[in-house]
Motif scaffolding. Structure first.
Motif, PDB file in Angstrom:
ATOM      1  N   ILE A 186      47.466  44.446  -1.076  1.00  0.00           N
ATOM      2  CA  ILE A 186      46.296  43.650  -1.457  1.00  0.00           C
ATOM      3  C   ILE A 186      45.074  44.084  -0.665  1.00  0.00           C
ATOM      4  O   ILE A 186      43.962  44.206  -1.205  1.00  0.00           O
ATOM      5  N   TYR A 187      45.272  44.342   0.618  1.00  0.00           N
ATOM      6  CA  TYR A 187      44.158  44.790   1.461  1.00  0.00           C
ATOM      7  C   TYR A 187      43.630  46.140   0.969  1.00  0.00           C
ATOM      8  O   TYR A 187      42.409  46.331   0.834  1.00  0.00           O
ATOM      9  N   ASP A 188      44.543  47.079   0.698  1.00  0.00           N
ATOM     10  CA  ASP A 188      44.115  48.393   0.213  1.00  0.00           C
ATOM     11  C   ASP A 188      43.402  48.278  -1.130  1.00  0.00           C
ATOM     12  O   ASP A 188      42.387  48.960  -1.367  1.00  0.00           O
ATOM     13  N   LEU A 189      43.927  47.425  -2.009  1.00  0.00           N
ATOM     14  CA  LEU A 189      43.272  47.209  -3.300  1.00  0.00           C
ATOM     15  C   LEU A 189      41.875  46.631  -3.108  1.00  0.00           C
ATOM     16  O   LEU A 189      40.906  47.070  -3.745  1.00  0.00           O
ATOM     17  N   HIS A 190      41.781  45.653  -2.218  1.00  0.00           N
ATOM     18  CA  HIS A 190      40.480  45.041  -1.924  1.00  0.00           C
ATOM     19  C   HIS A 190      39.481  46.086  -1.434  1.00  0.00           C
ATOM     20  O   HIS A 190      38.325  46.131  -1.894  1.00  0.00           O
ATOM     21  N   MET A 191      39.913  46.962  -0.512  1.00  0.00           N
ATOM     22  CA  MET A 191      38.999  47.965   0.030  1.00  0.00           C
ATOM     23  C   MET A 191      38.635  49.004  -1.021  1.00  0.00           C
ATOM     24  O   MET A 191      37.486  49.480  -1.072  1.00  0.00           O
ATOM     25  N   THR A 192      39.603  49.362  -1.880  1.00  0.00           N
ATOM     26  CA  THR A 192      39.300  50.310  -2.959  1.00  0.00           C
ATOM     27  C   THR A 192      38.224  49.759  -3.881  1.00  0.00           C
ATOM     28  O   THR A 192      37.223  50.441  -4.201  1.00  0.00           O
ATOM     29  N   ILE A 193      38.405  48.514  -4.332  1.00  0.00           N
ATOM     30  CA  ILE A 193      37.418  47.893  -5.217  1.00  0.00           C
ATOM     31  C   ILE A 193      36.078  47.739  -4.504  1.00  0.00           C
ATOM     32  O   ILE A 193      35.007  47.937  -5.103  1.00  0.00           O
ATOM     33  N   PHE A 194      36.142  47.399  -3.220  1.00  0.00           N
ATOM     34  CA  PHE A 194      34.903  47.224  -2.446  1.00  0.00           C
ATOM     35  C   PHE A 194      34.088  48.512  -2.433  1.00  0.00           C
ATOM     36  O   PHE A 194      32.875  48.508  -2.703  1.00  0.00           O
ATOM     37  N   TRP A 195      34.749  49.639  -2.132  1.00  0.00           N
ATOM     38  CA  TRP A 195      34.000  50.890  -2.041  1.00  0.00           C
ATOM     39  C   TRP A 195      33.548  51.375  -3.416  1.00  0.00           C
ATOM     40  O   TRP A 195      32.489  52.023  -3.534  1.00  0.00           O
ATOM     41  N   ILE A 196      34.307  51.078  -4.466  1.00  0.00           N
ATOM     42  CA  ILE A 196      33.822  51.376  -5.819  1.00  0.00           C
ATOM     43  C   ILE A 196      32.543  50.595  -6.100  1.00  0.00           C
ATOM     44  O   ILE A 196      31.560  51.139  -6.632  1.00  0.00           O
ATOM     45  N   CYS A 197      32.544  49.318  -5.720  1.00  0.00           N
ATOM     46  CA  CYS A 197      31.343  48.489  -5.927  1.00  0.00           C
ATOM     47  C   CYS A 197      30.166  48.997  -5.089  1.00  0.00           C
ATOM     48  O   CYS A 197      29.011  48.984  -5.547  1.00  0.00           O
ATOM     49  N   VAL A 198      30.456  49.440  -3.862  1.00  0.00           N
ATOM     50  CA  VAL A 198      29.391  50.005  -3.020  1.00  0.00           C
ATOM     51  C   VAL A 198      28.805  51.247  -3.678  1.00  0.00           C
ATOM     52  O   VAL A 198      27.573  51.425  -3.740  1.00  0.00           O
ATOM     53  N   ALA A 199      29.678  52.130  -4.195  1.00  0.00           N
ATOM     54  CA  ALA A 199      29.208  53.353  -4.847  1.00  0.00           C
ATOM     55  C   ALA A 199      28.369  53.030  -6.080  1.00  0.00           C
ATOM     56  O   ALA A 199      27.303  53.633  -6.301  1.00  0.00           O
ATOM     57  N   ILE A 200      28.844  52.073  -6.897  1.00  0.00           N
ATOM     58  CA  ILE A 200      28.080  51.673  -8.087  1.00  0.00           C
ATOM     59  C   ILE A 200      26.718  51.130  -7.666  1.00  0.00           C
ATOM     60  O   ILE A 200      25.680  51.469  -8.267  1.00  0.00           O
ATOM     61  N   GLY A 201      26.714  50.289  -6.646  1.00  0.00           N
ATOM     62  CA  GLY A 201      25.452  49.718  -6.180  1.00  0.00           C
ATOM     63  C   GLY A 201      24.489  50.780  -5.699  1.00  0.00           C
ATOM     64  O   GLY A 201      23.286  50.733  -6.012  1.00  0.00           O
ATOM     65  N   CYS A 202      25.010  51.748  -4.948  1.00  0.00           N
ATOM     66  CA  CYS A 202      24.139  52.816  -4.443  1.00  0.00           C
ATOM     67  C   CYS A 202      23.549  53.636  -5.588  1.00  0.00           C
ATOM     68  O   CYS A 202      22.347  53.964  -5.589  1.00  0.00           O
ATOM     69  N   VAL A 203      24.384  53.981  -6.570  1.00  0.00           N
ATOM     70  CA  VAL A 203      23.898  54.778  -7.697  1.00  0.00           C
ATOM     71  C   VAL A 203      22.869  53.993  -8.518  1.00  0.00           C
ATOM     72  O   VAL A 203      21.767  54.486  -8.817  1.00  0.00           O
TER      73      VAL A 203
ATOM     74  N   ALA B 222      45.411  47.659  -9.485  1.00  0.00           N
ATOM     75  CA  ALA B 222      45.483  46.198  -9.503  1.00  0.00           C
ATOM     76  C   ALA B 222      46.730  45.730 -10.248  1.00  0.00           C
ATOM     77  O   ALA B 222      47.433  44.813  -9.797  1.00  0.00           O
ATOM     78  N   THR B 223      47.021  46.353 -11.379  1.00  0.00           N
ATOM     79  CA  THR B 223      48.203  45.975 -12.160  1.00  0.00           C
ATOM     80  C   THR B 223      49.482  46.272 -11.393  1.00  0.00           C
ATOM     81  O   THR B 223      50.421  45.460 -11.375  1.00  0.00           O
ATOM     82  N   ALA B 224      49.526  47.417 -10.725  1.00  0.00           N
ATOM     83  CA  ALA B 224      50.711  47.769  -9.950  1.00  0.00           C
ATOM     84  C   ALA B 224      50.961  46.748  -8.839  1.00  0.00           C
ATOM     85  O   ALA B 224      52.107  46.336  -8.604  1.00  0.00           O
ATOM     86  N   THR B 225      49.904  46.307  -8.183  1.00  0.00           N
ATOM     87  CA  THR B 225      50.041  45.305  -7.116  1.00  0.00           C
ATOM     88  C   THR B 225      50.485  43.962  -7.679  1.00  0.00           C
ATOM     89  O   THR B 225      51.370  43.292  -7.117  1.00  0.00           O
ATOM     90  N   LEU B 226      49.907  43.546  -8.796  1.00  0.00           N
ATOM     91  CA  LEU B 226      50.272  42.268  -9.408  1.00  0.00           C
ATOM     92  C   LEU B 226      51.728  42.258  -9.868  1.00  0.00           C
ATOM     93  O   LEU B 226      52.428  41.250  -9.731  1.00  0.00           O
ATOM     94  N   VAL B 227      52.191  43.383 -10.414  1.00  0.00           N
ATOM     95  CA  VAL B 227      53.589  43.456 -10.857  1.00  0.00           C
ATOM     96  C   VAL B 227      54.523  43.248  -9.677  1.00  0.00           C
ATOM     97  O   VAL B 227      55.521  42.525  -9.760  1.00  0.00           O
ATOM     98  N   LYS B 228      54.202  43.859  -8.526  1.00  0.00           N
ATOM     99  CA  LYS B 228      55.036  43.679  -7.338  1.00  0.00           C
ATOM    100  C   LYS B 228      54.960  42.245  -6.818  1.00  0.00           C
ATOM    101  O   LYS B 228      55.971  41.685  -6.382  1.00  0.00           O
ATOM    102  N   MET B 229      53.783  41.641  -6.869  1.00  0.00           N
ATOM    103  CA  MET B 229      53.617  40.272  -6.372  1.00  0.00           C
ATOM    104  C   MET B 229      54.456  39.277  -7.149  1.00  0.00           C
ATOM    105  O   MET B 229      54.945  38.289  -6.584  1.00  0.00           O
ATOM    106  N   TYR B 230      54.634  39.514  -8.444  1.00  0.00           N
ATOM    107  CA  TYR B 230      55.333  38.561  -9.300  1.00  0.00           C
ATOM    108  C   TYR B 230      56.770  38.985  -9.598  1.00  0.00           C
ATOM    109  O   TYR B 230      57.310  38.650 -10.643  1.00  0.00           O
ATOM    110  N   ASP B 231      57.385  39.686  -8.655  1.00  0.00           N
ATOM    111  CA  ASP B 231      58.758  40.143  -8.842  1.00  0.00           C
ATOM    112  C   ASP B 231      59.638  39.604  -7.712  1.00  0.00           C
ATOM    113  O   ASP B 231      59.913  40.303  -6.730  1.00  0.00           O
ATOM    114  N   PRO B 232      60.135  38.350  -7.822  1.00  0.00           N
ATOM    115  CA  PRO B 232      60.904  37.739  -6.729  1.00  0.00           C
ATOM    116  C   PRO B 232      62.406  38.020  -6.791  1.00  0.00           C
ATOM    117  O   PRO B 232      63.162  37.472  -5.980  1.00  0.00           O
TER     118      PRO B 232
END
Length: 379
Positions: free
Chosen positions: A39-56, A104-114
């Motif tokens: 989740i942390y890695d996903l959060h940081m990935t999305i964050f830096w994508i948003c930073v790049a979009i904002g800069c452009v 994001a989908t890969a992380t969600l699939v793992k989260m919902y697999d008990p």
């Protein structure tokens, strides 16, 4: 609320009040599980994508404003359709969304697999405590706030884990997949432990699933994250992760302690012993509503001091503690406390705050009452 670590090097901490001088950060914590790190890695990935979009986007916008300013004689170009531009500004966002959706989908699939859990724990929310049942292990206990009431009322200095300590930890083994089954007894609660990346609503009459696998031994704290009444902020969660061998030893000790508590109901208890034990039980289980002074918060939480219940018929007093009172906030404590604790707290209520009935309720009285009730339900 104590769950967020904050780190600041530039701001002079001496300017902050003492209660605010904590280690803090303005980001998520990586946590101690594979899911929390995903989740942390996903959060940081999305964050830096948003930073790049904002800069452009802002870079193009500011360049356009500067380069095509009126003082340079720029003239606005008027057009209504441009197929290539429309295709580009459709395909680029689509590509970005796909790039974000895959991890994001890969992380969600793992989260919902008990499935394939090595241990099942049922978590039940009560106002304002948690009940933990180790399924197939014959172990069941309640976890209550352990912060002294004197700290809450500012009569004592607040401790390091103010409002984040409990009388019994939820002990779990490391390197083991653990499935949580979450529900509630009264209103909606939410079981939230950030370091484990688990946050799931506990809903009356409904069971939610979540899971975790803790990699590192340690103590991890959380709280109820759903507004659930006046003491919503007073039902913390403390998870203690230990190695599997240590967990098995703790499990054996907890079962032995439970057996010893059952044996204790058979011995004779003096009034002083019951009063001492009853005060402890009352402060952890009853004082939130009826107050440490016994004066309550009428009309929702009536006083026990000089109460007709506390100084009247002892049978009626036992009945309301065991079975609660329908239509009120008074819970049934028959499944929450053992016979010794029930006898002690009833004795305490009948002899504290000047009630002074001189009556002692014995654990055998409670055990007999519970046995008769169970027999009646069986018939």
């Amino acid at each position: 609320m104590g769950m967020i670590r904050i780190i600041s090097r530039s701001f002079p901490l001496t300017l902050l009040p003492l209660t605010a001088r904590a280690e803090w950060t303005l980001n998520l914590s990586p946590g101690v599980t594979e899911i929390s790190r995903s989740i942390y890695d996903l959060h940081m990935t999305i964050f830096w994508i948003c930073v790049a979009i904002g800069c452009v986007v802002f870079g193009i916008m500011f360049w356009s404003i500067f380069h095509h300013r009126k003082s340079r004689g720029a003239k606005a170009h008027h057009f209504h359709e441009h197929t290539l531009v429309e295709v580009i500004w459709t395909l680029i966002p689509l590509g970005i969304l796909v790039a974000m959706a895959v991890p994001a989908t890969a992380t969600l699939v793992k989260m919902y697999d008990p499935k394939d859990a090595g241990l099942d724990v049922q978590v039940t929310g009560y106002q304002w405590k948690w009940r933990y049942q180790y399924l197939d292990q014959d172990l069941d206990f309640f976890s209550n706030l352990a912060t002294p009431r004197e700290q809450v009322s500012n009569e004592q200095a607040k401790s390091e884990n103010y409002l984040l300590e409990v009388d019994r930890h939820l002990v779990l083994p490391t390197d083991t997949k653990i499935r949580f089954l979450l529900t509630a007894n009264d209103v909606i609660h939410s079981w939230w432990v950030p370091a484990l990346a688990v946050k799931k609503d506990a809903i009356p009459g409904f069971i939610n699933e979540a899971w975790t696998q803790i990699d590192e031994p340690g103590i991890y704290r959380g709280q109820c994250a759903e507004l659930c009444g006046k003491d919503h902020g007073f039902m913390p969660i403390v998870v203690e992760a230990v190695p599997p061998e240590e967990f098995q030893q703790w499990l054996a000790d907890a079962k032995a302690e439970k057996a010893a508590a059952a044996e204790a109901a058979n011995r004779s208890w003096t009034l002083d012993e019951l009063m001492q034990r009853g005060e402890q039980v009352y402060l952890s289980s009853c004082a939130a509503c009826h107050q440490a002074s016994g004066e309550g918060l009428p009309p929702a939480f009536p006083a026990l001091k000089n109460s007709p219940i506390a100084v009247g018929d002892v049978g009626a007093h036992i009945d309301i503690v065991l079975n609660g009172k329908s239509g009120t906030a008074m819970q049934a404590f028959r499944d929450q406390l053992d016979p010794v604790e029930l006898a002690a707290v009833i004795t305490y209520e009948r002899n504290a705050w000047g009630n002074s009935t001189g009556e002692a309720v014995s654990p055998t009285q409670i055990a007999d009452r519970l046995g008769a009730a169970a027999e009646g339900e069986g018939n």
